[in-house]
Design a protein around this motif. Structure first.
Motif, PDB file in Angstrom:
ATOM      1  N   GLU A 173      -1.719  -0.547 -78.272  1.00 25.12           N
ATOM      2  CA  GLU A 173      -2.659  -1.206 -77.353  1.00 25.12           C
ATOM      3  C   GLU A 173      -2.234  -1.005 -75.894  1.00 25.12           C
ATOM      4  OE1 GLU A 173      -4.468  -5.642 -76.338  1.00 25.12           O
ATOM      5  OE2 GLU A 173      -3.233  -5.376 -78.129  1.00 25.12           O
ATOM      6  N   LEU A 174      -0.954  -1.198 -75.608  1.00 30.68           N
ATOM      7  CA  LEU A 174      -0.463  -1.004 -74.243  1.00 30.68           C
ATOM      8  C   LEU A 174      -0.608   0.454 -73.831  1.00 30.68           C
ATOM      9  CD1 LEU A 174       0.946  -1.982 -71.664  1.00 30.68           C
ATOM     10  CD2 LEU A 174       3.132  -1.580 -72.815  1.00 30.68           C
ATOM     11  N   LEU A 175      -0.225   1.364 -74.701  1.00 28.58           N
ATOM     12  CA  LEU A 175      -0.351   2.788 -74.377  1.00 28.58           C
ATOM     13  C   LEU A 175      -1.806   3.144 -74.089  1.00 28.58           C
ATOM     14  CD1 LEU A 175       2.096   4.227 -77.047  1.00 28.58           C
ATOM     15  CD2 LEU A 175       2.491   4.096 -74.574  1.00 28.58           C
ATOM     16  N   ASP A 176      -2.736   2.629 -74.897  1.00 33.30           N
ATOM     17  CA  ASP A 176      -4.161   2.884 -74.669  1.00 33.30           C
ATOM     18  C   ASP A 176      -4.610   2.301 -73.332  1.00 33.30           C
ATOM     19  OD1 ASP A 176      -4.352   4.193 -77.114  1.00 33.30           O
ATOM     20  OD2 ASP A 176      -5.282   2.491 -78.156  1.00 33.30           O
ATOM     21  N   ASP A 177      -4.175   1.050 -73.046  1.00 38.75           N
ATOM     22  CA  ASP A 177      -4.548   0.397 -71.782  1.00 38.75           C
ATOM     23  C   ASP A 177      -4.089   1.202 -70.571  1.00 38.75           C
ATOM     24  OD1 ASP A 177      -5.720  -1.688 -73.170  1.00 38.75           O
ATOM     25  OD2 ASP A 177      -4.102  -3.121 -72.775  1.00 38.75           O
ATOM     26  N   LEU A 178      -2.928   1.832 -70.700  1.00 40.23           N
ATOM     27  CA  LEU A 178      -2.361   2.602 -69.583  1.00 40.23           C
ATOM     28  C   LEU A 178      -2.780   4.073 -69.609  1.00 40.23           C
ATOM     29  CD1 LEU A 178       1.249   1.103 -69.552  1.00 40.23           C
ATOM     30  CD2 LEU A 178      -0.652   0.556 -68.022  1.00 40.23           C
ATOM     31  N   GLY A 179      -3.517   4.470 -70.635  1.00 39.32           N
ATOM     32  CA  GLY A 179      -3.956   5.854 -70.741  1.00 39.32           C
ATOM     33  C   GLY A 179      -2.813   6.819 -71.037  1.00 39.32           C
ATOM     34  N   GLU A 236      -0.700   8.880 -73.795  1.00 37.45           N
ATOM     35  CA  GLU A 236      -0.808   9.381 -75.166  1.00 37.45           C
ATOM     36  C   GLU A 236       0.534   9.450 -75.877  1.00 37.45           C
ATOM     37  OE1 GLU A 236      -3.092  12.944 -75.594  1.00 37.45           O
ATOM     38  OE2 GLU A 236      -4.611  12.225 -74.172  1.00 37.45           O
ATOM     39  N   ASN A 237       1.573   9.864 -75.165  1.00 41.09           N
ATOM     40  CA  ASN A 237       2.888  10.048 -75.784  1.00 41.09           C
ATOM     41  C   ASN A 237       3.744   8.806 -75.540  1.00 41.09           C
ATOM     42  OD1 ASN A 237       5.472  10.800 -76.557  1.00 41.09           O
ATOM     43  ND2 ASN A 237       5.345  12.829 -75.630  1.00 41.09           N
ATOM     44  N   PRO A 238       4.149   8.099 -76.584  1.00 44.79           N
ATOM     45  CA  PRO A 238       4.931   6.872 -76.381  1.00 44.79           C
ATOM     46  C   PRO A 238       6.283   7.126 -75.699  1.00 44.79           C
ATOM     47  CG  PRO A 238       4.871   7.450 -78.702  1.00 44.79           C
ATOM     48  CD  PRO A 238       3.922   8.385 -78.003  1.00 44.79           C
ATOM     49  N   PHE A 239       6.770   8.365 -75.708  1.00 45.89           N
ATOM     50  CA  PHE A 239       8.021   8.679 -75.024  1.00 45.89           C
ATOM     51  C   PHE A 239       7.847   8.736 -73.506  1.00 45.89           C
ATOM     52  CE2 PHE A 239       9.387  10.130 -79.232  1.00 45.89           C
ATOM     53  CZ  PHE A 239      10.670   9.599 -79.275  1.00 45.89           C
ATOM     54  N   ASP A 240       6.605   8.680 -73.027  1.00 47.36           N
ATOM     55  CA  ASP A 240       6.347   8.742 -71.584  1.00 47.36           C
ATOM     56  C   ASP A 240       6.449   7.391 -70.885  1.00 47.36           C
ATOM     57  OD1 ASP A 240       5.954  11.471 -71.710  1.00 47.36           O
ATOM     58  OD2 ASP A 240       3.759  11.329 -71.794  1.00 47.36           O
ATOM     59  N   LEU A 241       6.683   6.315 -71.631  1.00 44.62           N
ATOM     60  CA  LEU A 241       6.754   4.980 -71.021  1.00 44.62           C
ATOM     61  C   LEU A 241       8.102   4.345 -71.333  1.00 44.62           C
ATOM     62  CD1 LEU A 241       5.156   2.864 -69.397  1.00 44.62           C
ATOM     63  CD2 LEU A 241       4.382   1.914 -71.583  1.00 44.62           C
ATOM     64  N   THR A 242       8.903   4.151 -70.281  1.00 42.28           N
ATOM     65  CA  THR A 242      10.231   3.564 -70.458  1.00 42.28           C
ATOM     66  C   THR A 242      10.244   2.057 -70.231  1.00 42.28           C
ATOM     67  OG1 THR A 242      10.785   4.102 -68.167  1.00 42.28           O
ATOM     68  CG2 THR A 242      11.477   5.680 -69.860  1.00 42.28           C
ATOM     69  N   GLY A 243       9.254   1.538 -69.520  1.00 46.32           N
ATOM     70  CA  GLY A 243       9.220   0.106 -69.258  1.00 46.32           C
ATOM     71  C   GLY A 243       7.898  -0.299 -68.643  1.00 46.32           C
ATOM     72  N   VAL A 244       7.639  -1.592 -68.670  1.00 48.25           N
ATOM     73  CA  VAL A 244       6.417  -2.118 -68.077  1.00 48.25           C
ATOM     74  C   VAL A 244       6.660  -3.559 -67.638  1.00 48.25           C
ATOM     75  CG1 VAL A 244       5.407  -2.961 -70.244  1.00 48.25           C
ATOM     76  CG2 VAL A 244       3.903  -2.279 -68.369  1.00 48.25           C
ATOM     77  N   TYR A 245       6.037  -3.923 -66.529  1.00 45.98           N
ATOM     78  CA  TYR A 245       6.023  -5.308 -66.053  1.00 45.98           C
ATOM     79  C   TYR A 245       4.683  -5.898 -66.450  1.00 45.98           C
ATOM     80  CZ  TYR A 245       5.328  -9.274 -63.032  1.00 45.98           C
ATOM     81  OH  TYR A 245       5.059 -10.541 -62.575  1.00 45.98           O
ATOM     82  N   GLU A 246       4.686  -7.075 -67.054  1.00 46.42           N
ATOM     83  CA  GLU A 246       3.453  -7.760 -67.422  1.00 46.42           C
ATOM     84  C   GLU A 246       3.490  -9.161 -66.831  1.00 46.42           C
ATOM     85  OE1 GLU A 246       2.537  -5.696 -71.710  1.00 46.42           O
ATOM     86  OE2 GLU A 246       3.990  -7.341 -71.681  1.00 46.42           O
ATOM     87  N   GLY A 247       2.528  -9.445 -65.985  1.00 40.85           N
ATOM     88  CA  GLY A 247       2.477 -10.773 -65.396  1.00 40.85           C
ATOM     89  C   GLY A 247       1.782 -10.769 -64.063  1.00 40.85           C
ATOM     90  N   VAL A 248       1.974 -11.840 -63.340  1.00 41.95           N
ATOM     91  CA  VAL A 248       1.367 -12.029 -62.031  1.00 41.95           C
ATOM     92  C   VAL A 248       2.429 -11.795 -60.972  1.00 41.95           C
ATOM     93  CG1 VAL A 248       0.150 -13.672 -60.540  1.00 41.95           C
ATOM     94  CG2 VAL A 248      -0.192 -13.753 -63.021  1.00 41.95           C
ATOM     95  N   THR A 249       2.138 -10.929 -60.019  1.00 44.64           N
ATOM     96  CA  THR A 249       3.123 -10.645 -58.981  1.00 44.64           C
ATOM     97  C   THR A 249       3.346 -11.858 -58.092  1.00 44.64           C
ATOM     98  OG1 THR A 249       1.527  -9.804 -57.388  1.00 44.64           O
ATOM     99  CG2 THR A 249       2.453  -8.209 -58.933  1.00 44.64           C
ATOM    100  N   VAL A 250       4.511 -11.911 -57.492  1.00 45.20           N
ATOM    101  CA  VAL A 250       4.855 -13.013 -56.588  1.00 45.20           C
ATOM    102  C   VAL A 250       3.845 -13.098 -55.448  1.00 45.20           C
ATOM    103  CG1 VAL A 250       6.594 -13.804 -54.928  1.00 45.20           C
ATOM    104  CG2 VAL A 250       7.305 -12.947 -57.156  1.00 45.20           C
TER     105      VAL A 250
END
Length: 134
Positions: free
Chosen positions: A47-53, A55-69
């Motif tokens: 789901e996250l990979l699809d949301d970010l467009g 395709e290769n799960p090795f292309d994403l090392t991390g993600v921030y999820e939330g509301v910025t300060v």
């Protein structure tokens, strides 16, 4: 450079490296992290990979999820806490491919980049924060 590999670092070991990075952040940043969660998973979910467009799960090392300060306000009261998700296998692949830096440095880089999103920092500011936490 030739590396001799033993067992791949576990999620707990990656988390320990990430928490050590958070502990080294300057106080003015640590004070504003609040209830931010840190999670280490092998890969991002589909789901996250699809949301970010991505395709290769090795292309994403991390993600921030939330509301910025920068946009946080009373409206967020009662929402889920912000979180940083690190993806162990993509981090380990990048580390192995680079061959010129320590795993600690790479994990710190990913953590600071994702924390930078929490604060709404530019890439230049994130690099400066990385130097401060080094």
């Amino acid at each position: 450079m030739t590396r001799t590999f033993g067992l791949a670092p576990s999620a707990a070991e990656i988390e320990a490296l990430a928490r050590a990075t958070l502990a080294r952040l300057p106080e003015q940043f640590r004070a504003h992290l609040g209830e931010i969660l840190l999670q280490v998973e092998d890969f991002a979910d589909d789901e996250l990979l699809d949301d970010l467009g991505i395709e290769n799960p090795f292309d994403l090392t991390g993600v921030y999820e939330g509301v910025t300060v920068a946009v946080r306000g009373w409206e967020e009261s009662g929402t889920m806490p912000d979180r940083v998700r690190l993806f162990r296998l993509p981090i380990l692949l990048e580390w192995a491919e680079r061959g010129d830096e320590t795993l600690e440095h790479l994990v710190a880089h990913v953590v600071i980049h994702e924390i930078g999103h929490h604060f709404g920092l530019s890439d230049e500011d994130m690099h400066a924060l990385e130097e401060m936490a080094g």
